[in-house]
Write a protein that holds these residues in place. Structure first.
Motif, PDB file in Angstrom:
ATOM      1  N   GLU A 266     -33.546  -7.116  60.474  1.00 53.42           N
ATOM      2  CA  GLU A 266     -32.536  -7.800  61.288  1.00 53.42           C
ATOM      3  C   GLU A 266     -32.818  -9.296  61.362  1.00 53.42           C
ATOM      4  O   GLU A 266     -31.914 -10.092  61.581  1.00 53.42           O
ATOM      5  N   ARG A 267     -34.101  -9.659  61.237  1.00 51.03           N
ATOM      6  CA  ARG A 267     -34.452 -11.077  61.312  1.00 51.03           C
ATOM      7  C   ARG A 267     -35.157 -11.471  60.016  1.00 51.03           C
ATOM      8  O   ARG A 267     -36.332 -11.173  59.833  1.00 51.03           O
ATOM      9  N   THR A 268     -34.390 -12.059  59.124  1.00 49.78           N
ATOM     10  CA  THR A 268     -34.997 -12.470  57.853  1.00 49.78           C
ATOM     11  C   THR A 268     -34.591 -13.893  57.525  1.00 49.78           C
ATOM     12  O   THR A 268     -33.512 -14.357  57.898  1.00 49.78           O
ATOM     13  N   THR A 269     -35.481 -14.559  56.798  1.00 55.55           N
ATOM     14  CA  THR A 269     -35.192 -15.905  56.299  1.00 55.55           C
ATOM     15  C   THR A 269     -35.006 -15.801  54.789  1.00 55.55           C
ATOM     16  O   THR A 269     -35.168 -14.720  54.208  1.00 55.55           O
ATOM     17  N   ASP A 270     -34.723 -16.927  54.168  1.00 53.36           N
ATOM     18  CA  ASP A 270     -34.570 -16.902  52.709  1.00 53.36           C
ATOM     19  C   ASP A 270     -35.871 -16.500  52.021  1.00 53.36           C
ATOM     20  O   ASP A 270     -35.855 -15.975  50.911  1.00 53.36           O
ATOM     21  N   ALA A 271     -37.005 -16.731  52.702  1.00 51.15           N
ATOM     22  CA  ALA A 271     -38.297 -16.376  52.086  1.00 51.15           C
ATOM     23  C   ALA A 271     -38.376 -14.873  51.816  1.00 51.15           C
ATOM     24  O   ALA A 271     -38.911 -14.440  50.785  1.00 51.15           O
ATOM     25  N   GLU A 272     -37.836 -14.067  52.713  1.00 50.65           N
ATOM     26  CA  GLU A 272     -37.868 -12.606  52.514  1.00 50.65           C
ATOM     27  C   GLU A 272     -36.990 -12.221  51.322  1.00 50.65           C
ATOM     28  O   GLU A 272     -37.343 -11.355  50.523  1.00 50.65           O
ATOM     29  N   ILE A 273     -35.840 -12.879  51.216  1.00 49.44           N
ATOM     30  CA  ILE A 273     -34.943 -12.580  50.084  1.00 49.44           C
ATOM     31  C   ILE A 273     -35.648 -12.941  48.774  1.00 49.44           C
ATOM     32  O   ILE A 273     -35.662 -12.159  47.822  1.00 49.44           O
ATOM     33  N   GLU A 274     -36.279 -14.097  48.766  1.00 47.91           N
ATOM     34  CA  GLU A 274     -36.963 -14.557  47.542  1.00 47.91           C
ATOM     35  C   GLU A 274     -38.044 -13.582  47.102  1.00 47.91           C
ATOM     36  O   GLU A 274     -38.155 -13.223  45.932  1.00 47.91           O
ATOM     37  N   VAL A 275     -38.834 -13.142  48.077  1.00 50.92           N
ATOM     38  CA  VAL A 275     -39.998 -12.325  47.725  1.00 50.92           C
ATOM     39  C   VAL A 275     -39.584 -10.930  47.238  1.00 50.92           C
ATOM     40  O   VAL A 275     -40.313 -10.279  46.489  1.00 50.92           O
ATOM     41  N   LEU A 276     -38.391 -10.501  47.621  1.00 53.60           N
ATOM     42  CA  LEU A 276     -37.931  -9.166  47.194  1.00 53.60           C
ATOM     43  C   LEU A 276     -37.344  -9.161  45.786  1.00 53.60           C
ATOM     44  O   LEU A 276     -37.267  -8.109  45.147  1.00 53.60           O
ATOM     45  N   LYS A 277     -36.952 -10.344  45.306  1.00 50.19           N
ATOM     46  CA  LYS A 277     -36.299 -10.395  43.986  1.00 50.19           C
ATOM     47  C   LYS A 277     -37.244  -9.896  42.891  1.00 50.19           C
ATOM     48  O   LYS A 277     -38.423 -10.256  42.882  1.00 50.19           O
ATOM     49  N   GLY A 278     -36.719  -9.089  42.002  1.00 46.97           N
ATOM     50  CA  GLY A 278     -37.501  -8.626  40.853  1.00 46.97           C
ATOM     51  C   GLY A 278     -38.535  -7.566  41.195  1.00 46.97           C
ATOM     52  O   GLY A 278     -39.401  -7.271  40.375  1.00 46.97           O
ATOM     53  N   THR A 279     -38.473  -6.996  42.393  1.00 48.60           N
ATOM     54  CA  THR A 279     -39.448  -5.955  42.769  1.00 48.60           C
ATOM     55  C   THR A 279     -38.779  -4.584  42.752  1.00 48.60           C
ATOM     56  O   THR A 279     -37.561  -4.468  42.662  1.00 48.60           O
ATOM     57  N   GLY A 280     -39.590  -3.568  42.912  1.00 51.68           N
ATOM     58  CA  GLY A 280     -39.056  -2.204  43.012  1.00 51.68           C
ATOM     59  C   GLY A 280     -38.812  -1.795  44.453  1.00 51.68           C
ATOM     60  O   GLY A 280     -38.597  -0.616  44.741  1.00 51.68           O
ATOM     61  N   THR A 281     -38.903  -2.751  45.376  1.00 52.08           N
ATOM     62  CA  THR A 281     -38.791  -2.451  46.809  1.00 52.08           C
ATOM     63  C   THR A 281     -37.332  -2.531  47.272  1.00 52.08           C
ATOM     64  O   THR A 281     -36.687  -3.563  47.083  1.00 52.08           O
ATOM     65  N   MET A 282     -36.841  -1.465  47.863  1.00 51.04           N
ATOM     66  CA  MET A 282     -35.453  -1.440  48.345  1.00 51.04           C
ATOM     67  C   MET A 282     -35.378  -1.979  49.775  1.00 51.04           C
ATOM     68  O   MET A 282     -36.053  -1.433  50.668  1.00 51.04           O
ATOM     69  N   MET A 285     -31.335  -1.548  55.561  1.00 50.15           N
ATOM     70  CA  MET A 285     -30.831  -2.105  56.828  1.00 50.15           C
ATOM     71  C   MET A 285     -30.290  -0.986  57.701  1.00 50.15           C
ATOM     72  O   MET A 285     -29.812   0.036  57.193  1.00 50.15           O
ATOM     73  N   LEU A 286     -30.390  -1.188  59.010  1.00 47.54           N
ATOM     74  CA  LEU A 286     -30.118  -0.127  59.975  1.00 47.54           C
ATOM     75  C   LEU A 286     -29.100  -0.620  61.006  1.00 47.54           C
ATOM     76  O   LEU A 286     -29.449  -0.944  62.149  1.00 47.54           O
ATOM     77  N   PRO A 287     -27.833  -0.725  60.604  1.00 51.71           N
ATOM     78  CA  PRO A 287     -26.864  -1.352  61.500  1.00 51.71           C
ATOM     79  C   PRO A 287     -26.645  -0.574  62.800  1.00 51.71           C
ATOM     80  O   PRO A 287     -26.186  -1.151  63.784  1.00 51.71           O
ATOM     81  N   GLY A 288     -26.994   0.718  62.803  1.00 49.73           N
ATOM     82  CA  GLY A 288     -26.881   1.484  64.047  1.00 49.73           C
ATOM     83  C   GLY A 288     -27.829   0.952  65.119  1.00 49.73           C
ATOM     84  O   GLY A 288     -27.503   0.963  66.313  1.00 49.73           O
ATOM     85  N   SER A 289     -29.002   0.465  64.724  1.00 48.74           N
ATOM     86  CA  SER A 289     -29.945  -0.128  65.701  1.00 48.74           C
ATOM     87  C   SER A 289     -29.410  -1.456  66.192  1.00 48.74           C
ATOM     88  O   SER A 289     -29.531  -1.772  67.382  1.00 48.74           O
ATOM     89  N   SER A 290     -28.845  -2.248  65.287  1.00 49.15           N
ATOM     90  CA  SER A 290     -28.285  -3.532  65.706  1.00 49.15           C
ATOM     91  C   SER A 290     -27.165  -3.300  66.712  1.00 49.15           C
ATOM     92  O   SER A 290     -27.067  -3.983  67.733  1.00 49.15           O
ATOM     93  N   PHE A 291     -26.341  -2.314  66.416  1.00 49.92           N
ATOM     94  CA  PHE A 291     -25.219  -1.965  67.297  1.00 49.92           C
ATOM     95  C   PHE A 291     -25.731  -1.545  68.669  1.00 49.92           C
ATOM     96  O   PHE A 291     -25.270  -2.028  69.701  1.00 49.92           O
ATOM     97  N   PHE A 292     -26.719  -0.646  68.683  1.00 47.72           N
ATOM     98  CA  PHE A 292     -27.171  -0.071  69.948  1.00 47.72           C
ATOM     99  C   PHE A 292     -27.992  -1.074  70.757  1.00 47.72           C
ATOM    100  O   PHE A 292     -27.863  -1.136  71.982  1.00 47.72           O
ATOM    101  N   LEU A 293     -28.835  -1.856  70.080  1.00 48.29           N
ATOM    102  CA  LEU A 293     -29.707  -2.799  70.805  1.00 48.29           C
ATOM    103  C   LEU A 293     -29.051  -4.154  71.021  1.00 48.29           C
ATOM    104  O   LEU A 293     -29.565  -4.978  71.772  1.00 48.29           O
ATOM    105  N   GLY A 294     -27.948  -4.405  70.343  1.00 48.52           N
ATOM    106  CA  GLY A 294     -27.319  -5.728  70.465  1.00 48.52           C
ATOM    107  C   GLY A 294     -28.164  -6.821  69.835  1.00 48.52           C
ATOM    108  O   GLY A 294     -28.272  -7.929  70.363  1.00 48.52           O
ATOM    109  N   ILE A 295     -28.808  -6.499  68.712  1.00 45.51           N
ATOM    110  CA  ILE A 295     -29.607  -7.507  67.995  1.00 45.51           C
ATOM    111  C   ILE A 295     -28.864  -7.879  66.702  1.00 45.51           C
ATOM    112  O   ILE A 295     -27.910  -7.197  66.327  1.00 45.51           O
ATOM    113  N   PRO A 296     -29.320  -8.937  66.008  1.00 44.97           N
ATOM    114  CA  PRO A 296     -28.573  -9.356  64.817  1.00 44.97           C
ATOM    115  C   PRO A 296     -28.487  -8.247  63.768  1.00 44.97           C
ATOM    116  O   PRO A 296     -29.338  -7.356  63.725  1.00 44.97           O
TER     117      PRO A 296
END
Ligand code: NIG
Ligand code: FE
Length: 405
Positions: A266-282, A285-296
């Motif tokens: 829910e809280r990511t910067t461009d650094a997280e996007i960069e580090v995930l590129k080219g990896t096998g890591t999926m 995201m859990l929008p139900g938690s954002s909905f229920f907790l009122g977080i981004p």
């Protein structure tokens, strides 16, 4: 042998060997109008246009124009828990945040206390009922985490219950050892990390994956890396809770340890996007938690336009997402994260399967895969699924080729 005929729209067709979708591929799925699909020995054996329908051997099911799509793959749940936390729901309505509730001894520790007072049998019965509810809503594969035991006996009790659920239901279940979900009562954080590590020889045979809640107020990057390093020789690949409450460094730690997925975000910067590129890591995201907790909400659009794939999961748990309804998750993906219906479908099926290591087994209409399918009532299309997000749509759910009864 079964043949489903007169399928109005056969959705989620993916060529063999495609295990996940990333970037622009997220917007692509095979759709066939007016189709048939055959099932043998629990697997999809073929499909095509009705004009070429083979003269049906075995059972013939008339879809009457209904849509057929892959059953949902929910790669992040905490459905093994005891009782309920509706008292905290009132605290939340009265203005307390997730962190404030946790600081008062509520939250995960509250569930841990309830779990300690619940027999293993009762815990199984309560939890398998949730799995059943999820299957009825179209989920065909799910991951379940431990993490409300928070002591050796409690964690093993949870993992045994997950094993028993796996053996009792037709959906495919994957188990994750999340000993490091919160610091168990009576331990310092350092002591508890040791407890989690020392339990690995007994926990690992009951688990497929290892998880750590790497976030502010829970476990540090250093704790996380100690646990992941200790778990690796047991063959437990990481799936990490990261960046729900703060930019935690958990994504980077996950990538360093070849995590299968990093979840929340829910809280990511461009650094997280960069580090995930080219990896096998999926990224999950859990929008139900954002909905229920009122977080981004997770930055789904930016992830996709950066060339990454995303999966969406329910996070079904008593504190931050008391729902395992994947059609609702799909709807939140479309309505709140601006995913197209096809992107949302890929996120809740194929990419969810990938995030559980099941990309070769389920999550799409592909010959050879398990016949985990939803047959809708007549008149449904893919776009209507998240649009008419509360209208009952399921006629039957087939898991391993057999209708749920
Ligand atoms: O994924 N974030 C940590 N764990 C769960 C919440 C668990 C709970 O509150 O019981 C989650 O949101
Ligand atoms: Fe979670």
């Amino acid at each position: 042998m079964k043949t489903i005929i007169n399928i109005g729209e056969l959705v989620g067709i993916v060529p063999e060997g495609v295990l996940r979708k990333q970037g622009a591929e997220m917007a692509v799925t095979g759709i066939l109008q007016n189709a048939w699909l055959s099932i043998d020995d629990g697997r999809i054996t073929g499909f095509g246009p009705m004009a070429d329908c083979p003269s049906g051997k075995g059972e013939v099911i008339d879809a009457e124009g209904g849509m057929v799509l892959p059953a949902f793959c929910d790669s992040h749940t905490h459905i093994v828990y005891a009782g309920s936390r509706d008292g905290e729901f009132l605290d939340k309505i009265n203005g307390l945040s997730y962190e404030e509730i946790a600081e008062r001894g509520g939250g995960i520790l509250n569930s841990s206390d309830l779990l300690a007072r619940t027999s293993e049998e009762d815990l199984f019965l309560q939890s398998v009922a949730r799995a059943r509810e999820m299957m009825e809503k179209g989920t065909g594969a799910l991951e379940i985490k431990s993490g409300y035991g928070l002591c050796p006996e409690g964690e093993l009790k949870m993992l045994r219950v997950i094993r028993r659920i796996r053996e009792s239901i037709p959906a495919t279940v994957r188990a994750t050892y999340l000993g490091a979900h919160a610091v168990g009562r009576g331990y310092t954080r350092e002591e508890y990390v040791r407890v989690v590590i020392d339990l690995l020889p007994e926990a690992a045979p009951l688990a497929d994956f290892i998880d750590v809640f790497c976030d502010e107020g829970f476990f540090t990057v250093e704790d996380t890396e100690r646990i992941l390093t200790a778990a690796a020789p047991f063959g437990l690949r990481p799936k990490i809770h990261a960046n729900e409450l703060a930019v935690s460094g958990g994504v980077q730690a996950g990538v360093r340890h070849n995590a299968l997925s990093v979840d929340h975000l829910e809280r990511t910067t461009d650094a997280e996007i960069e580090v995930l590129k080219g990896t096998g890591t999926m990224p999950v995201m859990l929008p139900g938690s954002s909905f229920f907790l009122g977080i981004p909400l997770g930055r789904a659009r930016e992830f996709i336009s950066s060339g990454l794939g995303i999966a969406l999961a329910s996070d079904y748990n008593p504190g931050s997402s008391p729902s395992g309804d994947m059609r609702f998750v799909m709807a939140l993906g479309c309505i709140k994260m601006r995913l197209t219906p096809v992107e949302a479908l890929n996120a809740v099926t194929l990419n969810g399967a990938y995030a559980m290591g099941l990309g070769e087994e389920t999550g799409s209409v592909t010959p050879g895969k398990r016949a985990d399918l939803i047959l809708t009532r007549p008149g449904w299309t893919l776009t209507k699924l998240p649009y008419l997000y509360q209208t009952p749509f399921i006629r039957s759910v087939f898991l391993g080729g057999e209708p749920l009864t």
